[in-house]
Design a protein around this motif. Structure first.
Motif, PDB file in Angstrom:
ATOM      1  N   PHE A   1       0.819  -1.212   0.000  1.00 27.35           N
ATOM      2  CA  PHE A   1       0.000   0.000   0.000  1.00 27.35           C
ATOM      3  C   PHE A   1       0.850   1.259   0.000  1.00 27.35           C
TER       4      PHE A   1
ATOM      5  N   HIS B   1      -0.668  -0.008  -9.431  1.00 25.52           N
ATOM      6  CA  HIS B   1      -1.965  -0.662  -9.489  1.00 25.52           C
ATOM      7  C   HIS B   1      -2.940   0.255 -10.222  1.00 25.52           C
ATOM      8  N   ASP B   2      -3.944  -0.372 -10.821  1.00 23.53           N
ATOM      9  CA  ASP B   2      -4.968   0.390 -11.526  1.00 23.53           C
ATOM     10  C   ASP B   2      -6.092   0.723 -10.553  1.00 23.53           C
ATOM     11  N   ASP B   3      -5.820   1.624  -9.623  1.00 21.33           N
ATOM     12  CA  ASP B   3      -6.799   2.051  -8.636  1.00 21.33           C
ATOM     13  C   ASP B   3      -6.668   3.549  -8.434  1.00 21.33           C
ATOM     14  N   GLU B   4      -7.215   4.031  -7.296  1.00 20.49           N
ATOM     15  CA  GLU B   4      -7.159   5.477  -7.053  1.00 20.49           C
ATOM     16  C   GLU B   4      -5.724   5.982  -6.977  1.00 20.49           C
TER      17      GLU B   4
ATOM     18  N   GLY C   1      -3.206   4.605  -8.440  1.00 17.51           N
ATOM     19  CA  GLY C   1      -2.696   4.574  -9.807  1.00 17.51           C
ATOM     20  C   GLY C   1      -3.133   5.797 -10.592  1.00 17.51           C
ATOM     21  N   ASN C   2      -4.414   6.182 -10.419  1.00 15.61           N
ATOM     22  CA  ASN C   2      -4.892   7.403 -11.083  1.00 15.61           C
ATOM     23  C   ASN C   2      -4.153   8.629 -10.569  1.00 15.61           C
TER      24      ASN C   2
END
Length: 700
Positions: free
Chosen positions: A298, A325-328, A330-331
């Motif tokens: 994390f 990772h393709d998550d918040e 990552g964004n």
């Protein structure tokens, strides 16, 4: 999740599953309990070593002062507490529950209930056995009658065997157990009798017992027949009712199981607690391992972004952080990379614009100098060096005081720069005379605030207008008298400099008395020149017709900003500002001049008191902002109360008498009014009333 960590989780779950199955004393895996427990201990040691490895990596980054190690450590601690504390709490509660539950299983009430149930089932069995014995006694009587009447025993046995539901009836000669007659439809085994039972039968004439044959409980026994030359006995076998037999069997098995468990109670408690302890340790260790793993997982994008932000803060705009990772997060990393690209493009544009601006400034015929928010010289163009006649490159990053201390000529330059900087909050530029090393020139210039990201810079723009001024003087010679007040200040600086140079040149060449006279004379000249400068400047300010640059101001914020200048003084300022903003339309520079003048006069008047105090308060009243400034110490005389706003009226030593008139003029130009009075407690008070925004009648 790494494959090794997933395998560890599955092994732990499998170990707990088979360990739980082996905990019961009657389980299929009970004999392998200690083997399974040992395997769990080995797995626990492996997980512990793995956890220590993760923890060492985490704290190693702390020792290296790695950027982001603190947030990773806090996340690890937070996840560890979340994972471990509930496990320990559940272990304690479960251990107490197991101990209490096992003890409650073997209480006196349970044992007594089982004993009474066993007695009750035994009574039911005895009752069923007695019924069978009574039926067999009836068969015995019929046999005796049949023998006496010459009837065969087989017919009697078959008749009563069917009617009385016997499974087996036999007439047996006891001497050799020869069966003379029999009824045995189920082909049950022939009876056997021990010597002890035979002896008891011979003595008592009867014998009864119960036997389980092929999972069926039978009541069976022997009844002696009268002696007729042969020792004959009736053997009977009748099934006990199925429900009575099953209940009795179940109760007896339960009582035996209870006795076995009670005997093993302590061991059972230990087994359960050890299983629970192993389960808790494996769960806690897995939780720690997963907490450290997910902390690393994390915090990785956060630490990456932190390192990127630190690099950008140091000026490295080439940062492009990896997307984990393709998550918040990552964004967020994508946005960060996009931001650095935009910053890099903006920086390149800014660099090009700065180079272009420098080229433009160097091509100007006016001098341009910028100062940063700390008052240090930042940049300049070539024309500024030509006008001032000095190399300004060596003055970069020096403030005004450092420039003035370099040399006498630099002191003159510092005076010019100070004069220009004082015009930052004014509308119009100022004109002054600057003595270069070979001649004197007249300069006109203006300071302007230049907002920046780090605060505010100040830019000075000035030009040499010596030729223009001289032409104007020649054209306006007839107006010398009217402009005398303005022009008289021009020679004051040369007079002051001449006096100072005269004192400097003649020092050491005169005797003590003449030197003392010279010093007193030059000091008098310098003081009078300074007084005349103040007088001329005050008159210019009073006679100058202002062009107001009205902006929306919060008078409370303006007062707080100005009071910062008085924090280091001996006077104490007590502030009681209104809770709501007091917004007015006013000229920022003019209003600062008003407040600074009034606060300065109040502090000087309060200085005569042992504890000088100035009280500043604001309030909104009838769509106006009311500013009240009062001081202890010296108050207004009656003459001042009557003529305070007339020019040249003052009761302050060294005062010009133009301060309050200028204040009154500026306030009235803003549509307000000024009042002075002495408060009942003896404090002098000045009250300034200004219209609030939306009600302003300030002169345009």
């Amino acid at each position: 999740m790494p494959r090794s960590l997933l395998i560890a989780v599955l092994l732990s779950l499998f170990t707990l599953l088979i360990l739980t199955a082996a905990t019961g004393s009657s389980g299929l895996l009970a004999d392998y309990f200690w083997w399974i427990f040992s395997f769990g201990a080995v797995l626990l040691l492996v997980l512990l070593a793995w956890t220590i490895l993760y923890a060492r990596q985490l704290f190693h980054t702390k020792r290296r002062q790695a950027f982001g190690s603190q947030i990773a450590r806090r996340l690890a601690l937070m996840f560890t507490l979340i994972a471990v504390l509930p496990g320990l709490f559940l272990f304690g509660v479960s251990a107490q529950f197991i101990s209490h539950s096992i003890n409650s299983w073997f209480g006196n009430d349970v044992a007594e209930a089982l004993d009474r149930s066993l007695n009750l089932s035994q009574s039911a069995l005895d009752f069923a056995s007695d019924n069978s014995f009574r039926r067999a006694a009836a068969v015995q009587v019929q046999l005796i009658a049949a023998v006496s009447m010459g009837t065969t025993a087989d017919s009697v046995l078959h008749e009563y065997g069917k009617t009385e539901a016997f499974s087996q009836l036999q007439l047996v000669r006891l001497t050799d157990l020869h069966i003379q007659a029999a009824y045995n439809p189920q082909n049950l085994s022939n009876p056997e009798i021990s010597q002890e039972s035979l002896k008891e039968l011979t003595q008592t004439g009867s014998l009864s017992e119960r036997e389980n044959i092929n999972h069926v409980l039978y009541a069976q026994g022997w009844l002696m027949l009268p002696e007729n030359g042969e020792s004959l006995a009736l053997f009977f076998r009748q099934p006990i009712p199925k429900n009575v037999a099953e209940d009795a069997t179940l109760i007896e098995l339960t009582r035996a199981k209870y006795a076995e468990l009670k005997y093993a109670k302590r061991g059972l408690q230990i087994f359960f607690l050890m299983t629970l302890f192993m389960a808790t340790l494996l769960a806690v260790m897995l939780s720690l391992l997963l907490a450290l793993y997910f902390t690393k997982r994390f915090s990785a994008p956060i630490l990456s972004l932190s390192e990127g932000a630190l690099a950008v803060a140091r000026g490295d705009l080439s940062q492009k952080r990896p997307i984990f990772h393709d998550d918040e997060l990552g964004n967020l990393t994508k946005l960060f990379n996009h931001m650095t690209e935009q910053l890099r493009g903006a920086h390149e544009q800014q660099t090009a614009a700065r180079l272009y601006l420098e080229h433009v400034l160097n091509s100007l015929n006016t001098g341009v100098i910028t100062f940063d928010s700390k008052g240090c010289l930042k940049t300049h163009n070539h024309k500024a060096q030509v006008i001032l006649g000095q190399d300004l490159d060596k003055l970069v990053q020096q403030n005004i005081d450092e420039i003035a201390a370099a040399s006498p000529q630099m002191w003159l330059i510092a005076e010019v720069l100070n004069a220009f900087l004082a015009t930052e909050n004014q509308e119009n530029p100022i004109q002054l005379t600057y003595n270069r090393e070979d001649d004197a020139v007249i300069l006109i210039g203006k300071a302007t605030e230049l907002p920046t990201d780090g605060g505010k810079d100040t830019v000075l723009v000035f030009d040499d207008v010596t030729a223009l001024i001289r032409a104007q003087k020649e054209a306006a010679w007839g107006e010398v008298a009217r402009r005398l007040a303005h022009e008289i200040r021009n020679p004051l600086t040369p007079i002051q400099l001449s006096a100072e140079r005269l004192a400097h040149k003649l020092s050491g060449k005169l005797n003590e008395a003449d030197a003392h006279i010279l010093m007193r004379s030059t000091d008098t000249i310098v003081k009078q020149v300074s007084a005349m400068k103040d007088l001329v400047e005050a008159f210019r300010n009073y006679a100058h017709a202002r062009t107001l640059n009205l902006t929306l101001l919060d008078i409370n914020e303006l007062i707080q900003e100005i009071l910062v200048l008085y924090e280091s003084g001996h006077c104490t300022f007590l502030v009681n500002l209104s809770n709501m903003p007091l917004l007015i339309y006013a000229d920022n520079g003019a209003m600062r001049q008003v407040l600074h003048n009034v606060l300065k006069n109040a502090a000087e008047a309060a200085a005569v008191d042992a504890e000088p105090t100035v009280l500043v308060s604001t309030q909104a009243k009838d769509k106006t902002a009311v500013i009240a400034i009062s001081n202890n110490g010296k108050n207004f005389s009656q003459d001042m109360l009557a003529r305070a706003f007339d020019p040249y009226i003052t009761d302050k030593n060294g005062g010009t008498g133009l301060g309050l008139p200028v204040v009154k003029k500026i306030v009235e130009e803003h549509g307000g009014r000024v009042q002075i009075n002495n408060l009942p407690e003896g404090r002098a008070c000045i009250k300034i009333t200004l219209p609030l925004a939306g009600e302003s009648n300030a002169k345009q």
